[in-house]
Write a protein that holds these residues in place. Structure first.
Motif, mmCIF file in Angstrom:
data_model
loop_
_atom_site.group_PDB
_atom_site.id
_atom_site.type_symbol
_atom_site.label_atom_id
_atom_site.label_comp_id
_atom_site.label_asym_id
_atom_site.label_seq_id
_atom_site.Cartn_x
_atom_site.Cartn_y
_atom_site.Cartn_z
ATOM 1 N N ALA A 28 64.992 15.147 27.373
ATOM 2 C CA ALA A 28 65.344 16.296 27.245
ATOM 3 C C ALA A 28 66.366 16.842 28.601
ATOM 4 C CB ALA A 28 64.039 17.389 27.412
ATOM 5 N N ARG A 89 66.808 25.001 21.872
ATOM 6 C CA ARG A 89 66.749 23.724 21.607
ATOM 7 C C ARG A 89 66.918 23.488 19.957
ATOM 8 N NH1 ARG A 89 65.246 19.483 24.720
ATOM 9 N NH2 ARG A 89 63.623 18.926 23.337
ATOM 10 N N ARG A 94 71.032 22.144 25.401
ATOM 11 C CA ARG A 94 69.854 21.452 26.027
ATOM 12 C C ARG A 94 69.408 22.622 27.207
ATOM 13 N NH1 ARG A 94 71.353 15.779 28.926
ATOM 14 N NH2 ARG A 94 70.290 16.077 30.962
ATOM 15 N N SER A 269 59.854 20.941 24.887
ATOM 16 C CA SER A 269 60.740 21.356 25.771
ATOM 17 C C SER A 269 60.462 21.352 27.151
ATOM 18 C CB SER A 269 61.160 23.067 25.342
ATOM 19 O OG SER A 269 61.543 22.998 23.955
ATOM 20 N N ALA A 298 69.917 21.082 32.956
ATOM 21 C CA ALA A 298 70.154 21.704 31.675
ATOM 22 C C ALA A 298 70.997 22.726 31.596
ATOM 23 C CB ALA A 298 68.467 22.464 31.404
ATOM 24 N N ASP A 299 71.434 22.852 30.343
ATOM 25 C CA ASP A 299 72.781 23.635 30.175
ATOM 26 C C ASP A 299 72.495 25.278 30.198
ATOM 27 O OD1 ASP A 299 74.519 21.465 29.854
ATOM 28 O OD2 ASP A 299 74.098 21.270 27.708
#
Length: 563
Positions: A28, A89, A94, A269, A298-299
């Protein structure tokens, strides 16, 4: 919270086989296994040596989840954070979440567990709600070490000239215990120290918890601890933790705890759960280190600020974002039909019955929060209607209509029942806001304003009060804060979360009220000044029927009732 049938949160969690935490971190977030310090199979801390490599990493987008003024009918912010993260997600984004650690005070007191609910939970739920990785115990130990050093210094000659009547540093425990609010210590003769009055706070109300959550490194943590003002001398000169040479030992106790914790949702997640200051008596946000770690890996990062937006979002922006240089790209305001009806005057026992007029009347609370986010703080928001089984389509449609009139979007979300799939529409609405890039973050007051001006800015602009008043004791404390050289610090209101006013029974969107500050507490290490109002206390008491009375454990160690 259940799945709409008969399953408890714990039973729903038991249906899921957690991934090894290294798999969550790798798949992840792209974290290598050497970046983790495992706590069993499903919990890990992120190693500070690996964190040091993230300084130049690209940053993701930050989403704040806040809510309307909380009610006994429930809103579900943490559940929404989890559902939204899973929903993002589902869209192929992401995403990660950043949440606070639950305090055992509320866990065994009024709230029970605090790790989401239904099919939008963070696991392992029992560990997170109880001792977890020992962070809170470390904070309590470091806090109480400083308290012991203060009393020990006075006992052994008092070279600094500390006035025992002006010791302000309190001991803490992570439990609701009203009997500790005001006590006398040092009784029993000269060998037991110097008698004086003191009181205990709950860990999550302590300055050390606030410092822990704002620190960006061990060096920053140590420097902030050294700035803590613990007492005054007889001539009213401030005495700091650095004067007692306490900062090194306290940092040693906190070094491991400062590393962020990583766990997972039921849908695997990643969730960083770290730190836990209360929002009604502190700044109510998870740690800066955990947030930055999430943003570097993460984005999109979904985080939560405690209670309604008047407390949570204001402190998130005016304190955490200002001090840490963070900027949310969007916000989610969580509301429920039944909570709106409660704000509209319907007793909590009757909120299951359709009542469109009550929804419309209570929606003024939601409108106020939306306008504050947009007009005061410059953050665009979407409303998450956390749907419950008794909500009617007509009520949902009315909330959508009211929110649309505020030039915002309201999205029905069923993540508690359906998991991430039930928050996919909400996730898309949030991503649409991020794509528009309309956020223009603003603070409620300028940094160089004085404390009175800052207090009035929050009270008048966010709470819609007419004025701020100060008791004689609060004015003396404020004068001392200014005389000590801290008159430039931002303010942190300690206020009831249940109303925009300081009266918890004033529901909806009250205006033209008065905010009376009864006590001023300096938090020099954290970098703000706490203003206590109303009857808010920093050591809560247990309710008549504590949540602990419904919990049990069987011979196999299986716990029930913790939800």
């Amino acid at each position: 919270m259940t799945d709409g049938t008969t399953l408890s949160d714990m039973e729903l969690a038991d249906q899921v086989t957690p991934w090894p935490i290294a798999r969550v971190a790798g798949e992840a977030l792209g974290l290598p296994e050497e970046a983790l310090i495992p706590y069993g199979h499903h919990i890990a801390k992120v190693d500070r040596r690996w964190l040091a490599t993230l300084d130049d990493a690209p940053r993701g987008r930050l989403v704040l989840v806040t809510g309307i003024s909380p009610t006994p009918a429930g809103e579900g912010k943490t559940t929404t954070v989890v559902g939204l993260t899973d929903g993002l997600r589902h869209l192929g984004i992401r995403a990660a979440a950043a949440l606070r650690e639950p305090s055992m005070g509320p866990v065994f007191g009024m709230k029970g567990g605090a790790a989401g609910g239904g099919r939008s939970q963070v696991i392992p739920m029992v560990d997170i709600n109880l001792h977890f990785t020992g962070d809170f115990a470390a904070i309590a130990a470091a806090n109480n070490l400083l308290a012991a050093l203060v009393d020990n210094h006075v006992h052994h000659g008092n070279a600094l000239g500390i006035d025992p009547r002006r010791v302000t540093w309190k001991r803490v425990v992570d439990m609701n215990d009203r009997a500790l609010r005001d006590i006398v210590i040092g009784l029993g003769g000269p060998s037991n120290g110097v008698p004086r009055e003191e009181g205990w706070d709950i860990v999550v109300a302590s300055e050390l918890m606030a410092i822990f959550c704002l620190a960006t490194s061990l060096a920053d943590l140590k420097e902030r601890i050294g700035r803590i003002v613990v007492a005054h001398t007889h001539d009213k000169t401030p005495v700091t933790a650095a004067d007692l040479q306490a900062q090194e030992a306290m940092t040693i106790l906190l070094a491991n705890a400062l590393q962020p914790n990583l766990v997972q949702t039921l849908e695997h997640s990643p969730v960083f759960v770290h730190g836990g200051p209360f929002a009604n008596i502190a700044h109510g946000c998870s740690s800066v280190l955990a947030t930055r770690t999430a943003l570097a890996t993460a984005d999109v990062v979904v985080t939560e600020a405690g209670f309604g937006a008047d407390l949570g979002a204001e402190k998130f922006i005016d304190l955490k974002c200002r001090l840490a240089g963070l900027e949310p790209g969007a916000a989610v305001v969580v509301a429920t039909v039944r909570a709106l009806k409660y704000h509209g005057g319907v007793p909590v026992a009757e909120v299951h019955t359709e009542d469109l007029e009550a929804v419309r009347a209570g929606a003024v609370n939601l409108q106020r929060h939306l306008r504050n986010l947009r007009d005061v703080f410059g953050v665009p928001a979407v409303v998450a209607i956390n749907r419950f089984p008794h909500d009617t389509d007509a009520e949902i449609a009315l909330v959508r209509e009211i929110v649309h009139a505020e030039d915002a979007e309201a999205v029905e979300a069923t993540h508690a029942v359906d998991g991430g799939a039930g928050a996919a529409e909400l996730a898309q609405a949030v991503q649409n806001l991020l794509d528009k890039d309309e956020a223009d973050i603003r603070f409620c007051y300028p940094q160089d304003a004085d404390i009175v001006t800052k207090a009035e800015a929050v009270a008048l602009r966010v709470y819609r009060a007419d004025r701020v008043t100060w008791t004689a004791a609060a004015r003396r404390q404020l004068d001392q804060v200014i005389a000590d050289g801290y008159g430039h610090l931002p303010v942190c209101f300690a206020k009831t979360p249940y109303s925009f006013s300081t009266d918890p029974s004033a529901l909806g969107a009250p205006e033209h009220h008065v905010v009376d500050v009864r006590e001023v507490r300096l938090r020099a290490g954290a970098g703000f000044v706490v203003l206590l109002t109303g009857d808010v206390m920093t050591m809560p008491g247990l309710p008549r029927t504590p949540a602990s009375t419904t919990m049990s454990i069987d011979d196999d160690g299986r716990i029930s009732g913790l939800s």
